[in-house]
Design an enzyme around this catalytic site. Structure first.
Site, PDB file in Angstrom:
ATOM      1  N   GLU A 156     -28.252  23.373 -23.516  1.00 21.03           N
ATOM      2  CA  GLU A 156     -28.807  22.019 -23.399  1.00 21.03           C
ATOM      3  C   GLU A 156     -30.028  22.066 -22.480  1.00 21.03           C
ATOM      4  O   GLU A 156     -30.205  23.024 -21.723  1.00 21.03           O
ATOM      5  CB  GLU A 156     -27.772  21.083 -22.757  1.00 21.03           C
ATOM      6  CG  GLU A 156     -26.640  20.678 -23.655  1.00 21.03           C
ATOM      7  CD  GLU A 156     -27.039  19.618 -24.667  1.00 21.03           C
ATOM      8  OE1 GLU A 156     -27.928  18.776 -24.397  1.00 21.03           O
ATOM      9  OE2 GLU A 156     -26.456  19.646 -25.754  1.00 21.03           O
ATOM     10  N   CYS A 179     -25.021  28.825 -31.237  1.00 14.47           N
ATOM     11  CA  CYS A 179     -24.922  28.383 -29.843  1.00 14.47           C
ATOM     12  C   CYS A 179     -26.311  28.268 -29.226  1.00 14.47           C
ATOM     13  O   CYS A 179     -27.222  29.008 -29.582  1.00 14.47           O
ATOM     14  CB  CYS A 179     -24.130  29.386 -29.012  1.00 14.47           C
ATOM     15  SG  CYS A 179     -22.401  29.515 -29.437  1.00 14.47           S
ATOM     16  N   ARG A 204     -14.984  31.085 -34.547  1.00 17.05           N
ATOM     17  CA  ARG A 204     -15.008  32.063 -35.645  1.00 17.05           C
ATOM     18  C   ARG A 204     -13.682  32.808 -35.795  1.00 17.05           C
ATOM     19  O   ARG A 204     -13.382  33.334 -36.856  1.00 17.05           O
ATOM     20  CB  ARG A 204     -16.117  33.084 -35.403  1.00 17.05           C
ATOM     21  CG  ARG A 204     -17.471  32.553 -35.688  1.00 17.05           C
ATOM     22  CD  ARG A 204     -18.514  33.665 -35.696  1.00 17.05           C
ATOM     23  NE  ARG A 204     -19.827  33.075 -35.781  1.00 17.05           N
ATOM     24  CZ  ARG A 204     -20.655  32.929 -34.758  1.00 17.05           C
ATOM     25  NH1 ARG A 204     -20.319  33.345 -33.568  1.00 17.05           N
ATOM     26  NH2 ARG A 204     -21.833  32.377 -34.932  1.00 17.05           N
ATOM     27  N   ARG A 230     -19.395  14.669 -33.850  1.00 15.28           N
ATOM     28  CA  ARG A 230     -19.730  15.279 -32.570  1.00 15.28           C
ATOM     29  C   ARG A 230     -18.633  15.089 -31.542  1.00 15.28           C
ATOM     30  O   ARG A 230     -17.718  14.288 -31.704  1.00 15.28           O
ATOM     31  CB  ARG A 230     -21.039  14.736 -32.052  1.00 15.28           C
ATOM     32  CG  ARG A 230     -20.968  13.269 -31.770  1.00 15.28           C
ATOM     33  CD  ARG A 230     -22.311  12.716 -31.368  1.00 15.28           C
ATOM     34  NE  ARG A 230     -22.153  11.283 -31.234  1.00 15.28           N
ATOM     35  CZ  ARG A 230     -23.117  10.418 -31.328  1.00 15.28           C
ATOM     36  NH1 ARG A 230     -24.342  10.826 -31.538  1.00 15.28           N
ATOM     37  NH2 ARG A 230     -22.885   9.148 -31.187  1.00 15.28           N
ATOM     38  N   TYR A 264     -14.484  13.011 -27.203  1.00 13.34           N
ATOM     39  CA  TYR A 264     -14.971  13.341 -25.867  1.00 13.34           C
ATOM     40  C   TYR A 264     -13.762  13.556 -24.969  1.00 13.34           C
ATOM     41  O   TYR A 264     -12.916  12.658 -24.850  1.00 13.34           O
ATOM     42  CB  TYR A 264     -15.878  12.220 -25.336  1.00 13.34           C
ATOM     43  CG  TYR A 264     -17.148  12.146 -26.137  1.00 13.34           C
ATOM     44  CD1 TYR A 264     -18.270  12.861 -25.732  1.00 13.34           C
ATOM     45  CD2 TYR A 264     -17.207  11.442 -27.330  1.00 13.34           C
ATOM     46  CE1 TYR A 264     -19.434  12.836 -26.479  1.00 13.34           C
ATOM     47  CE2 TYR A 264     -18.365  11.418 -28.089  1.00 13.34           C
ATOM     48  CZ  TYR A 264     -19.474  12.123 -27.659  1.00 13.34           C
ATOM     49  OH  TYR A 264     -20.614  12.119 -28.407  1.00 13.34           O
ATOM     50  N   ARG A 321     -20.949  20.891 -25.808  1.00 11.54           N
ATOM     51  CA  ARG A 321     -21.123  19.858 -26.832  1.00 11.54           C
ATOM     52  C   ARG A 321     -21.070  20.515 -28.209  1.00 11.54           C
ATOM     53  O   ARG A 321     -21.545  21.637 -28.385  1.00 11.54           O
ATOM     54  CB  ARG A 321     -22.462  19.144 -26.653  1.00 11.54           C
ATOM     55  CG  ARG A 321     -22.541  18.278 -25.414  1.00 11.54           C
ATOM     56  CD  ARG A 321     -23.965  17.740 -25.240  1.00 11.54           C
ATOM     57  NE  ARG A 321     -24.087  16.794 -24.162  1.00 11.54           N
ATOM     58  CZ  ARG A 321     -24.300  17.123 -22.887  1.00 11.54           C
ATOM     59  NH1 ARG A 321     -24.397  18.386 -22.530  1.00 11.54           N
ATOM     60  NH2 ARG A 321     -24.414  16.181 -21.965  1.00 11.54           N
ATOM     61  N   ARG A 332     -20.040   9.309 -23.396  1.00 11.25           N
ATOM     62  CA  ARG A 332     -19.992   8.238 -24.402  1.00 11.25           C
ATOM     63  C   ARG A 332     -18.679   7.471 -24.305  1.00 11.25           C
ATOM     64  O   ARG A 332     -17.815   7.575 -25.169  1.00 11.25           O
ATOM     65  CB  ARG A 332     -20.142   8.828 -25.813  1.00 11.25           C
ATOM     66  CG  ARG A 332     -21.497   9.388 -26.170  1.00 11.25           C
ATOM     67  CD  ARG A 332     -22.623   8.351 -26.147  1.00 11.25           C
ATOM     68  NE  ARG A 332     -22.408   7.168 -26.957  1.00 11.25           N
ATOM     69  CZ  ARG A 332     -22.871   7.003 -28.190  1.00 11.25           C
ATOM     70  NH1 ARG A 332     -23.581   7.934 -28.761  1.00 11.25           N
ATOM     71  NH2 ARG A 332     -22.625   5.877 -28.836  1.00 11.25           N
TER      72      ARG A 332
END
Length: 121
Positions: free
Chosen positions: A77, A74, A62, A6, A107, A89, A115
């Protein structure tokens, strides 16, 4: 084994080219730091905060060479008060033998705030 890799990145303003450029920057950083090839990616989920509406981030991924067949989805949040604005994210589901603790999560920009423990790794 399938592992999650991630990361997150913020953009300065909601403009299509920024959405695309920063999404590619983030995805490329994740795959480079973890030695991932597109054929090893089972799928990618990309989310944006609700203040990003100008473009689909998946479009830029893509268009990368060799990424035509990687399934990408997609979504937005949750709209939580106080959440980091203008944030993209990414969660890659990758076939890898890398141990969970050895995966490098990425990040960038203001998303480091999400984070700091992983960003400093």
């Amino acid at each position: 084994m399938i592992r999650g890799m991630r990361g997150a990145i913020t953009i300065e303003k909601d403009e299509p080219q920024l959405v695309w450029d920063e999404t590619v920057k983030l995805v490329q950083a994740i795959v480079e730091q973890n030695n991932v090839e597109p054929d090893h990616i089972a799928s990618i989920i990309i989310s944006t905060t609700p203040d990003i509406t100008s473009a689909f981030p998946a479009r830029s991924v893509r268009m990368l060479d060799g990424w035509d067949y990687v399934p990408i989805m997609c979504m937005h949040e949750m709209n939580v008060e106080g959440a980091l604005p203008l944030c993209i994210r990414v969660l890659l589901h990758v076939e890898t033998e890398i141990a969970q603790r050895d995966i490098t999560h990425v990040y960038l920009n203001d998303a480091i705030k999400l984070r700091p423990d992983l960003a400093a790794k």
